[in-house]
Scaffold this motif. Structure first.
Motif, short mmCIF file in Angstrom:
data_model
loop_
_atom_site.label_atom_id
_atom_site.label_comp_id
_atom_site.label_asym_id
_atom_site.label_seq_id
_atom_site.Cartn_x
_atom_site.Cartn_y
_atom_site.Cartn_z
N MET A 82 0.82 -1.22 0.00
CA MET A 82 0.00 0.00 0.00
C MET A 82 0.85 1.26 0.00
SD MET A 82 -2.93 -1.21 2.71
CE MET A 82 -3.82 0.34 2.61
N GLY A 83 2.15 1.13 0.07
CA GLY A 83 3.03 2.29 0.02
C GLY A 83 3.25 2.96 1.36
N PHE A 84 3.09 2.22 2.48
CA PHE A 84 3.31 2.77 3.80
C PHE A 84 4.68 2.29 4.29
CE2 PHE A 84 -1.53 2.55 4.61
CZ PHE A 84 -1.70 3.66 3.77
N PRO A 85 5.68 3.16 4.36
CA PRO A 85 7.01 2.74 4.82
C PRO A 85 6.99 2.40 6.31
CG PRO A 85 6.93 5.12 4.52
CD PRO A 85 5.64 4.60 3.98
N GLU A 86 8.13 1.94 6.80
CA GLU A 86 8.22 1.49 8.19
C GLU A 86 7.94 2.60 9.18
OE1 GLU A 86 8.65 -1.39 9.51
OE2 GLU A 86 8.95 -2.57 7.69
N GLU A 87 8.36 3.82 8.90
CA GLU A 87 8.19 4.91 9.85
C GLU A 87 6.83 5.61 9.70
OE1 GLU A 87 10.20 6.32 6.11
OE2 GLU A 87 10.43 4.68 7.57
N ASP A 88 5.99 5.16 8.82
CA ASP A 88 4.68 5.79 8.61
C ASP A 88 3.77 5.46 9.80
OD1 ASP A 88 2.22 6.72 7.74
OD2 ASP A 88 2.73 6.35 5.65
N PRO A 89 3.21 6.47 10.47
CA PRO A 89 2.34 6.18 11.62
C PRO A 89 1.05 5.49 11.24
CG PRO A 89 2.28 8.53 11.07
CD PRO A 89 3.36 7.93 10.23
N ARG A 90 0.70 5.49 9.96
CA ARG A 90 -0.53 4.82 9.56
C ARG A 90 -0.43 3.31 9.70
NH1 ARG A 90 -1.36 7.75 3.83
NH2 ARG A 90 0.90 7.49 3.89
N ARG A 91 0.79 2.78 9.67
CA ARG A 91 0.95 1.34 9.85
C ARG A 91 0.46 0.91 11.25
NH1 ARG A 91 5.09 -1.00 6.25
NH2 ARG A 91 5.59 -2.51 7.89
N ALA A 92 0.85 1.68 12.28
CA ALA A 92 0.42 1.34 13.64
C ALA A 92 -1.09 1.51 13.81
CB ALA A 92 1.15 2.21 14.65
N MET A 93 -1.66 2.55 13.19
CA MET A 93 -3.10 2.77 13.32
C MET A 93 -3.88 1.64 12.66
SD MET A 93 -5.36 5.97 11.91
CE MET A 93 -4.95 5.50 10.22
N LEU A 94 -3.48 1.27 11.43
CA LEU A 94 -4.18 0.19 10.75
C LEU A 94 -3.95 -1.15 11.45
CD1 LEU A 94 -3.52 1.17 7.03
CD2 LEU A 94 -5.65 1.35 8.28
N ALA A 95 -2.74 -1.35 11.98
CA ALA A 95 -2.46 -2.60 12.68
C ALA A 95 -3.35 -2.74 13.92
CB ALA A 95 -0.99 -2.66 13.07
N ALA A 96 -3.59 -1.63 14.63
CA ALA A 96 -4.46 -1.69 15.80
C ALA A 96 -5.88 -2.05 15.40
CB ALA A 96 -4.44 -0.34 16.53
N GLN A 97 -6.34 -1.52 14.27
CA GLN A 97 -7.68 -1.87 13.80
C GLN A 97 -7.75 -3.33 13.39
OE1 GLN A 97 -8.78 0.91 10.75
NE2 GLN A 97 -8.72 2.68 12.12
N PHE A 98 -6.73 -3.81 12.70
CA PHE A 98 -6.72 -5.22 12.33
C PHE A 98 -6.68 -6.11 13.58
CE2 PHE A 98 -5.29 -3.92 8.00
CZ PHE A 98 -6.25 -4.62 7.30
N ALA A 99 -5.96 -5.67 14.60
CA ALA A 99 -5.88 -6.46 15.82
C ALA A 99 -7.26 -6.59 16.48
CB ALA A 99 -4.88 -5.83 16.79
N HIS A 100 -8.02 -5.49 16.47
CA HIS A 100 -9.37 -5.57 17.02
C HIS A 100 -10.23 -6.55 16.23
CE1 HIS A 100 -9.18 -2.56 20.15
NE2 HIS A 100 -8.62 -1.68 19.31
N ILE A 101 -10.11 -6.51 14.91
CA ILE A 101 -10.89 -7.44 14.08
C ILE A 101 -10.47 -8.89 14.35
CG2 ILE A 101 -11.39 -8.11 11.70
CD1 ILE A 101 -11.02 -5.18 10.92
N ILE A 102 -9.17 -9.11 14.51
CA ILE A 102 -8.67 -10.47 14.77
C ILE A 102 -9.15 -10.97 16.14
CG2 ILE A 102 -6.58 -11.83 15.12
CD1 ILE A 102 -5.20 -9.99 13.07
N LYS A 103 -9.24 -10.05 17.13
CA LYS A 103 -9.75 -10.46 18.43
C LYS A 103 -11.21 -10.87 18.35
CE LYS A 103 -6.64 -7.80 21.42
NZ LYS A 103 -6.55 -6.70 22.42
N GLU A 104 -11.96 -10.23 17.47
CA GLU A 104 -13.35 -10.62 17.30
C GLU A 104 -13.47 -12.05 16.79
OE1 GLU A 104 -15.99 -8.96 18.08
OE2 GLU A 104 -15.01 -7.10 18.71
#
Length: 349
Positions: A303-325
């Motif tokens: 998706m073009g999000f480099p390692e230092e992009d803060p959007r990676r952490a935000m999206l990862a947190a959302q995915f984590a919530h979905i995975i917990k469901e």
């Protein structure tokens, strides 16, 4: 009454005699007219008196004297800063008013008492019966209610006086008012937060149980978003397969492995759409040895999000919530540890 009537008759007779005398002198009446006028002055008033007495009938001699009621004496006293209970414990109203009263019995017949105390007690009892049923946050409204309730005279318990109140004032202590304001702000903030949480939960449930349930559901959802660009949806099939696999912590099906090719022969510059963002060599190797965090990292790279992009952490947190469901708690924790690690505690803070 008879004496007054006789006096009136004599006065009118004399007045008529004077008038006749003036007219007779002016007109120079003869002697016989003077004799006739004098006889009429004596006979006519006596006849009128008899006729009037016959019409009225007998008049009682004794009349009972009409006595007016003595004026009501009212007095007043001031009641200030009296605590009255409210519907909530430890939140009292502060009551002030001018109490007015009057004694029902005359002072000479009434027993020795303190009318001001009885009147104040009567007013306070009536006010308390209302305030203990009202919430403290409605002090201004309750003040007007008390103004109407206490504006009418009401007897006390002994029945010896009636009392009312004017200039009613009902407030709260400043400390209690400040606490109520803070509680109201917390309740409003809590309501907003609960709505936001419900919205996020609904959104995660929608994405996890409907949109990203499998690759087919994701394709249908993406096609509905791009109903006028079917080619774009076809080009994004590979990315949708990766996204569904990461959300469900599963491997990409073999029938979809060929969609992960970096480019097509007829397009040297790479495919259009989101699938063109997949970097060459992504998801290479054996899928069975790669974790969900690895797949998610490849997705972010695509998706073009480099390692230092803060959007990676935000999206990862959302995915984590979905995975917990989906009851995959270990996978969710792994995703959070890799992309959204907890911040170190600040000793100074």
């Amino acid at each position: 009454m008879t004496t007054a009537r006789k006096t009136t008759t004599v006065f009118l007779t004399i007045l008529c005699a004077l008038l006749l005398t003036i007219v007779g002198l002016t007109e120079r009446w003869p002697a016989w007219i003077w004799a006739t006028s004098a006889a009429l002055l004596v006979v006519v008033p006596a006849a009128a008196m008899k006729i009037a007495a016959a019409r009225r009938g007998p008049v009682p001699v004794v009349f009972e004297e009409q006595l007016t009621a003595p004026p009501v004496e009212r007095t007043d006293c001031q009641v200030s800063q009296v605590a009255l209970p409210s519907l909530w414990d430890d939140y009292d109203f502060v009551f002030s008013a001018t109490v007015r009263w009057y004694l029902v019995e005359p002072p000479g017949r009434a027993p020795v008492l303190n009318p001001a105390g009885l009147a104040a007690e009567t007013v306070l009892n009536r006010a308390r019966a209302l305030t203990e049923k009202r919430e403290p946050g409605l002090a201004s409204l309750v003040q007007h209610e008390l103004g109407g309730l206490l504006s009418r005279m009401f007897p006390d318990a002994t029945g010896q006086l009636q009392a009312m109140a004017e200039n009613v004032s009902l407030t709260l202590r400043p400390q209690d008012q400040e606490r109520l304001d803070r509680l109201a702000k917390v309740r409003k903030d809590k309501a907003v937060w609960e709505h936001q949480r419900t919205y996020e939960q609904s959104k995660r449930q929608y994405l996890g149980e409907d949109v990203l349930k499998d690759t087919g559901s994701a394709v249908v959802w993406w096609l509905a978003k791009n109903d006028e660009h079917v080619e774009k949806t076809v080009a994004d099939l590979g990315l949708l397969a990766q996204l569904t696999s990461a959300a469900n912590d599963s491997d990409i099906p073999e029938r979809l492995q060929e969609l992960l090719s970096p480019s097509r022969p007829d397009d040297p510059d790479g495919p259009d759409g989101l699938d063109g963002l997949v970097s060459p060599g992504a998801f290479a190797g054996s899928p069975g040895h790669r974790s969900a965090a690895d797949h998610l990292s490849d997705l972010f790279d695509a998706m073009g999000f480099p390692e230092e992009d803060p959007r990676r952490a935000m999206l990862a947190a959302q995915f984590a919530h979905i995975i917990k469901e989906q009851n995959r708690y270990e996978t969710a924790e792994e995703v959070l540890r890799r992309f959204a690690p907890p911040e170190p505690e600040d000793d100074a803070a």
